[in-house]
Motif scaffolding. Structure first.
Motif, PDB file in Angstrom:
ATOM      1  N   TRP A   2       0.823  -1.205   0.000  1.00 34.34           N
ATOM      2  CA  TRP A   2       0.000   0.000   0.000  1.00 34.34           C
ATOM      3  C   TRP A   2       0.858   1.256   0.000  1.00 34.34           C
ATOM      4  O   TRP A   2       1.853   1.347   0.717  1.00 34.34           O
ATOM      5  CB  TRP A   2      -0.924   0.004   1.213  1.00 34.34           C
ATOM      6  N   VAL A   3       0.461   2.223  -0.817  1.00 38.36           N
ATOM      7  CA  VAL A   3       1.155   3.509  -0.907  1.00 38.36           C
ATOM      8  C   VAL A   3       0.136   4.607  -0.644  1.00 38.36           C
ATOM      9  O   VAL A   3      -0.934   4.634  -1.269  1.00 38.36           O
ATOM     10  CB  VAL A   3       1.785   3.709  -2.304  1.00 38.36           C
ATOM     11  N   GLN A   4       0.461   5.500   0.290  1.00 34.73           N
ATOM     12  CA  GLN A   4      -0.460   6.592   0.592  1.00 34.73           C
ATOM     13  C   GLN A   4      -0.357   7.654  -0.489  1.00 34.73           C
ATOM     14  O   GLN A   4       0.726   8.151  -0.806  1.00 34.73           O
ATOM     15  CB  GLN A   4      -0.161   7.202   1.962  1.00 34.73           C
ATOM     16  N   THR A   5      -1.492   7.991  -1.076  1.00 40.77           N
ATOM     17  CA  THR A   5      -1.519   8.959  -2.176  1.00 40.77           C
ATOM     18  C   THR A   5      -2.163  10.272  -1.779  1.00 40.77           C
ATOM     19  O   THR A   5      -2.248  11.198  -2.583  1.00 40.77           O
ATOM     20  CB  THR A   5      -2.277   8.367  -3.379  1.00 40.77           C
ATOM     21  N   ASN A  48      -6.006  10.077   3.876  1.00 44.78           N
ATOM     22  CA  ASN A  48      -6.944   8.949   3.923  1.00 44.78           C
ATOM     23  C   ASN A  48      -7.126   8.260   2.572  1.00 44.78           C
ATOM     24  O   ASN A  48      -8.170   7.658   2.311  1.00 44.78           O
ATOM     25  CB  ASN A  48      -8.313   9.407   4.453  1.00 44.78           C
ATOM     26  N   CYS A  49      -6.130   8.371   1.716  1.00 49.73           N
ATOM     27  CA  CYS A  49      -6.186   7.720   0.399  1.00 49.73           C
ATOM     28  C   CYS A  49      -4.984   6.788   0.248  1.00 49.73           C
ATOM     29  O   CYS A  49      -3.840   7.203   0.473  1.00 49.73           O
ATOM     30  CB  CYS A  49      -6.177   8.753  -0.728  1.00 49.73           C
ATOM     31  N   TRP A  50      -5.267   5.550  -0.137  1.00 50.76           N
ATOM     32  CA  TRP A  50      -4.217   4.558  -0.292  1.00 50.76           C
ATOM     33  C   TRP A  50      -4.401   3.822  -1.611  1.00 50.76           C
ATOM     34  O   TRP A  50      -5.520   3.534  -2.025  1.00 50.76           O
ATOM     35  CB  TRP A  50      -4.250   3.552   0.859  1.00 50.76           C
ATOM     36  N   GLN A  51      -3.285   3.543  -2.250  1.00 49.09           N
ATOM     37  CA  GLN A  51      -3.317   2.770  -3.494  1.00 49.09           C
ATOM     38  C   GLN A  51      -2.602   1.448  -3.264  1.00 49.09           C
ATOM     39  O   GLN A  51      -1.478   1.411  -2.770  1.00 49.09           O
ATOM     40  CB  GLN A  51      -2.633   3.530  -4.630  1.00 49.09           C
ATOM     41  N   GLY A  52      -3.281   0.354  -3.618  1.00 49.37           N
ATOM     42  CA  GLY A  52      -2.709  -0.965  -3.397  1.00 49.37           C
ATOM     43  C   GLY A  52      -2.221  -1.605  -4.677  1.00 49.37           C
ATOM     44  O   GLY A  52      -2.908  -1.563  -5.700  1.00 49.37           O
ATOM     45  N   TRP A  56      -2.606  -3.340   6.920  1.00 47.28           N
ATOM     46  CA  TRP A  56      -3.660  -2.413   6.485  1.00 47.28           C
ATOM     47  C   TRP A  56      -3.390  -1.077   7.174  1.00 47.28           C
ATOM     48  O   TRP A  56      -3.966  -0.770   8.229  1.00 47.28           O
ATOM     49  CB  TRP A  56      -5.036  -2.967   6.864  1.00 47.28           C
ATOM     50  N   TRP A 116      -4.169   1.948   7.041  1.00 45.28           N
ATOM     51  CA  TRP A 116      -5.182   2.963   7.350  1.00 45.28           C
ATOM     52  C   TRP A 116      -6.007   2.603   8.586  1.00 45.28           C
ATOM     53  O   TRP A 116      -6.780   3.420   9.074  1.00 45.28           O
ATOM     54  CB  TRP A 116      -6.124   3.142   6.162  1.00 45.28           C
TER      55      TRP A 116
END
Length: 272
Positions: A222-225, A228-232, A269, A271
Motif C-alpha cells: 500500500w502507498v499513501q496517495t 486517507n487515500c491509499w493505493q494498493g 492495512w 489505514w
C-alpha cells in the motif's frame, strides 16, 4: 459437431487437443481473438485464419441460418431480429447492449464465440472429457493440489463427484494455514460482506453442506496517495495478507459461504 479438417489443424498445433486442458486452451484462444492487439500466445495459431474460426462455429460451409444472423447483426445491430421469435428477441437485446458497450462488431463476435463454445461443449460431452483440472498452489510454503472447474467447459457427473470429494481436504488445508504461527484471525463473511469473528469448528461444520470449495489469497503493498487515500499494488508474500475460502452449497451457484483469514499484523492495512 464434426469438422475433421479443422480438428486436424488443431491437432497439429497441439496434440493434446482432446483433453481438459486442450479444449480449455482452445476456448481461451477464441476469446483472445477479439483482442488483436494483445500479446497473447496462441496455443492454436490455426485459429488466426478467419475461415478456420468460422468452420469451428459451423459457419461458412452450409449453415445459411447462422450466416444470415451474422450478416444481420453487422448490417443492423438494433433491428436484425425484428421478425424473429420472442426468445430470439430477448437474446438480441443482449447482443445490442454489448454492442453499444464495446462496438458493433463485438455483438457479432460474441455470437460467434457462443456458437463455438456450444460446439466445443457438445464435443466435450460426447467424448467424456472432464470439465475439471488440477490446480497446484503454494500458500505459506505449504504445497497443495485440488480440482477446479474450467469455466468455459461443462461439468460431467463424474466431475461433480470429484469436486465434492475434495471439499474436506481443501477445508483441512485452509485450517492448517490459519492455525500455523503466526495464527491468522478467522472470520465468517455475511451477506453484507461484514466480517464476523468465527471459530474453526464453524468452518468444519460447513464441510457437510458444501458441494465444492475454492481457496485463494490476496496481498498488497500500500502507498499513501493523499489524506486517507491509499493505493494498493498486488504483491506476493509468503504469508499473504488474506486467505479466502469459498464454499459452494449448490451446483447452480446460488448459495455460498465465505470465510476470510487475515494476517494478525495490523500494519498490513496501514489505514486501520
Amino acid at each position: 459437431m464434426s469438422n475433421l479438417p479443422v480438428f486436424q489443424a488443431f491437432l497439429q498445433d497441439n496434440p493434446e487437443l482432446f483433453t481438459t486442458e486442450g479444449l480449455s486452451s482452445l476456448l481461451e484462444d477464441c476469446i483472445w481473438l477479439g483482442y488483436p492487439k494483445s500479446r497473447h500466445t496462441f496455443t492454436y495459431p490455426s485459429l488466426l485464419e478467419r475461415s478456420v474460426y468460422l468452420a469451428l462455429a459451423n459457419l461458412g460451409d452450409g449453415d445459411a441460418e447462422g450466416e444470415e444472423i451474422i450478416r444481420r447483426i453487422l448490417a443492423d445491430p438494433k433491428g436484425w431480429c425484428f421478425d424473429a421469435p420472442e426468445t430470439v428477441q430477448e437474446g438480441a437485446q443482449f447482443y445490442d447492449n454489448v454492442g453499444r458497450m464495446f462496438g458493433t462488431n463485438f455483438g457479432a463476435d460474441l455470437f460467434l464465440y457462443h456458437r463455438v463454445r456450444d460446439n466445443i461443449q457438445e464435443l466435450q460431452t460426447r467424448l467424456g472429457i472432464s470439465g475439471v483440472s488440477q490446480r497446484n498452489i503454494s500458500i505459506r510454503d505449504r504445497l497443495f493440489s485440488y480440482p477446479v472447474v474450467e469455466d468455459q467447459l461443462i461439468l460431467l457427473e463424474k466431475d461433480r463427484l470429484t469436486l465434492q470429494n475434495a471439499v474436506s481436504e481443501i477445508i483441512k488445508y485452509f485450517l492448517e494455514l490459519v492455525e500455523m504461527p503466526p495464527a491468522y484471525n478467522l472470520f465468517l463473511v455475511n451477506k453484507d460482506e461484514r466480517k464476523i469473528p468465527t471459530a474453526v469448528a464453524t468452518v468444519q461444520e460447513a464441510t457437510a453442506r458444501a458441494v465444492r470449495a475454492e481457496i485463494y489469497t490476496e496481498s498488497h503493498e500500500w502507498v499513501q496517495t493523499g489524506a486517507n487515500c491509499w493505493q494498493g499494488n498486488h504483491a506476493y508474500k509468503v504469508d499473504p495478507d488474506e486467505i479466502h475460502l469459498c464454499l459452494h452449497l449448490d451446483w447452480e451457484e446460488n448459495e455460498f459461504i465465505f470465510f476470510d483469514a487475515l494476517h494478525p499484523d495490523p500494519t498490513r492495512w496501514p489505514w486501520v
